[in-house]
Design a protein around this motif. Sequence first.
Motif, PDB file in Angstrom:
ATOM      1  N   UNK A  94      32.468  41.185  32.861  1.00  0.00           N
ATOM      2  CA  UNK A  94      32.169  39.773  33.096  1.00  0.00           C
ATOM      3  C   UNK A  94      33.260  39.104  33.915  1.00  0.00           C
ATOM      4  N   UNK A  95      34.506  39.304  33.514  1.00  0.00           N
ATOM      5  CA  UNK A  95      35.633  38.653  34.184  1.00  0.00           C
ATOM      6  C   UNK A  95      35.814  39.191  35.598  1.00  0.00           C
ATOM      7  N   UNK A  96      35.754  40.513  35.761  1.00  0.00           N
ATOM      8  CA  UNK A  96      35.972  41.103  37.085  1.00  0.00           C
ATOM      9  C   UNK A  96      34.868  40.704  38.061  1.00  0.00           C
ATOM     10  N   UNK A  97      33.637  40.593  37.583  1.00  0.00           N
ATOM     11  CA  UNK A  97      32.547  40.146  38.470  1.00  0.00           C
ATOM     12  C   UNK A  97      32.777  38.724  38.926  1.00  0.00           C
ATOM     13  N   UNK A  98      33.227  37.858  38.011  1.00  0.00           N
ATOM     14  CA  UNK A  98      33.526  36.478  38.390  1.00  0.00           C
ATOM     15  C   UNK A  98      34.612  36.399  39.436  1.00  0.00           C
ATOM     16  N   UNK A  99      35.634  37.261  39.313  1.00  0.00           N
ATOM     17  CA  UNK A  99      36.725  37.262  40.290  1.00  0.00           C
ATOM     18  C   UNK A  99      36.220  37.658  41.671  1.00  0.00           C
TER      19      UNK A  99
END
Length: 620
Positions: A280-285
Amino acid sequence: MNTNSSQDVRQTIPAAVSQDEVAKTNLQRTRSVTIKNHRSIPLDTSPSGRSLGTVSATSSASLCSEQRNSDDDEGVGDPSVRREEDDEQHARPVTGVGRTPTSQRPYSAFPQRTKWLIVILGGLAGIFSPISSNIFVPAIPTLARDFNRSEQDITLGVTIYLIFQAITPSFFGSLSDTIGRRPVYIGTLTLYIGANIGLALMPTSAYWMLLFFRALQSTGGSAVISIGAGSIADIAEPHERGKFFAVFQLGALIGPAFGPLLGGVLADTLGWRSIFWFLTISTGVVMVPLILFFPETLRSLVGDGSIPPPMSNMSPMMLYKHSKMKRDVKKRGEEWEHTDRPPRKPYQPLSAFLILLTPEVSLIFVYASLLYMQFYMILTLYSTALRDSYHLNDLKIGLAYLPNGFGTLIAAQLNGRQLDWMYRREVKRADGDYRKAGEDFRLELTRIRCLTPFVIVFLSASTAQGWTLQVKAPLAATLVLGFFTGLGTGTMSTATLYAQDLMPGKGGAASASFNLVRCLLGAVGTAIVQILYKALGAGWTLVLLTGICLIGTPIPVLVIRYARPWREKRRELEEAKLGIKDGGELGQQRRNALVMTSGRIERPVSRIRKEPTGLARAEK
């Protein structure tokens, strides 16, 4: 305002600038001219009024027609058809530094730095589709314990993912060929983030939620590969696509390479839920620079990059410049001139499926997919076999995937350079690429022979690795063979590029079509691999899979031998369907009309050559 309708319009455009720079030029419209059909179109100038280059056109209708026909390769959908890109009816000579008035216009107006930005951002987005399929593979035993299910039940989550990974890009890839790359990129990745949040929060008492959110996760994340492949086809000519695909595939291969390692580390230290929070976090980045900087590349919308995209396809930076320039024009009391653009291509949701009706394409897809199936079956059973043979924990199992991952990364770079080198070599031999040299250019041989070294390495190394697992050989031997197994995976881009060569204007659909075949076979393989492993052991399972691939070995030979006769047969059927005969004035008129109105037909027709009159004539 110039009203002389007997003269051609000279419309100034930048020869090779980024889309934002071109938009800035195009949006500052201060003059307009009347053309042959008495319609008014904008005459673009730089902010300083200095001409950056000239392009001749005969009417806004001609401009729209040419832009529509400039999809992808600006050529016909087949090597048997010769495309005269500077046909008198669509002549667009460019003048500028290093170019004469008769020089051909560059395929793409995007500068090299923007091309690499598109490739790198596409590669980063492309990480999430493959990494999601196997990032939790090392944690399968842990998930089975927490959900109180068998390992085969948890492996079904991988199978479900691959099934949706096969089907959904066929629709999203075709959608990106219609409405543009940017909106589909952003929409699918947003859906992917939502699915990961659901996976991270699901209770272990609801096994069905694991399968449901895995399907949703695949739906959102799997389209990025086909969209990225389509973007490369938008901006790169065939002779340079290999190097771009080599970098683009780094993202797609990082998933299988480092996904199991990340999954093992996260599951062993923070628990399996942290895997999905990480995604989730890496996709947002990754989405932040993609939303801010990724330009629209679809050729039916922006041409070679010199036409501003619709507002719905603009990046925030471009929207800001667009609004500012519009206000400036209004303050000067001038009328805002809108861009005259070609109509959108109709959405063809089944185009990826229809591509499979071309036998040479579908056969190459099937053969490459057999190799892909074996590769994914190895990745799936590897964690279980390592635990059974060497009693490794989740972290060490993840580390054991690293040699395989490094092999796949090296294979992508080697194959990319091999593809470009082989292509340039054949261009030199045939005195032109397949769009100019026709059947003198041996497209099948040029592309498909690049499979040979990788197939030999892959089948040999994977079979040997199966036996090292079964006989419990030293772990070092298994890891070394894992590296060579990964080194043999440089076959995926070969199949994709071959299909894109034959299907210009359908880069996203062609990639999605290959994705459909390989992921369906991969889903079948992962569904039965645990059963085969328990019944036969790792050694005989890999022998069986290698035998299946060897049975399919004649397929590339058949394509090289018979692709040209198959195209000739389709050409004859197409001409008969259109009522085009070899002789007769009416048949010749229909043939000329077909060439002049569309510039190409998707299924092969006769070779096209340029007559002294400037009209294109097709002859058998």
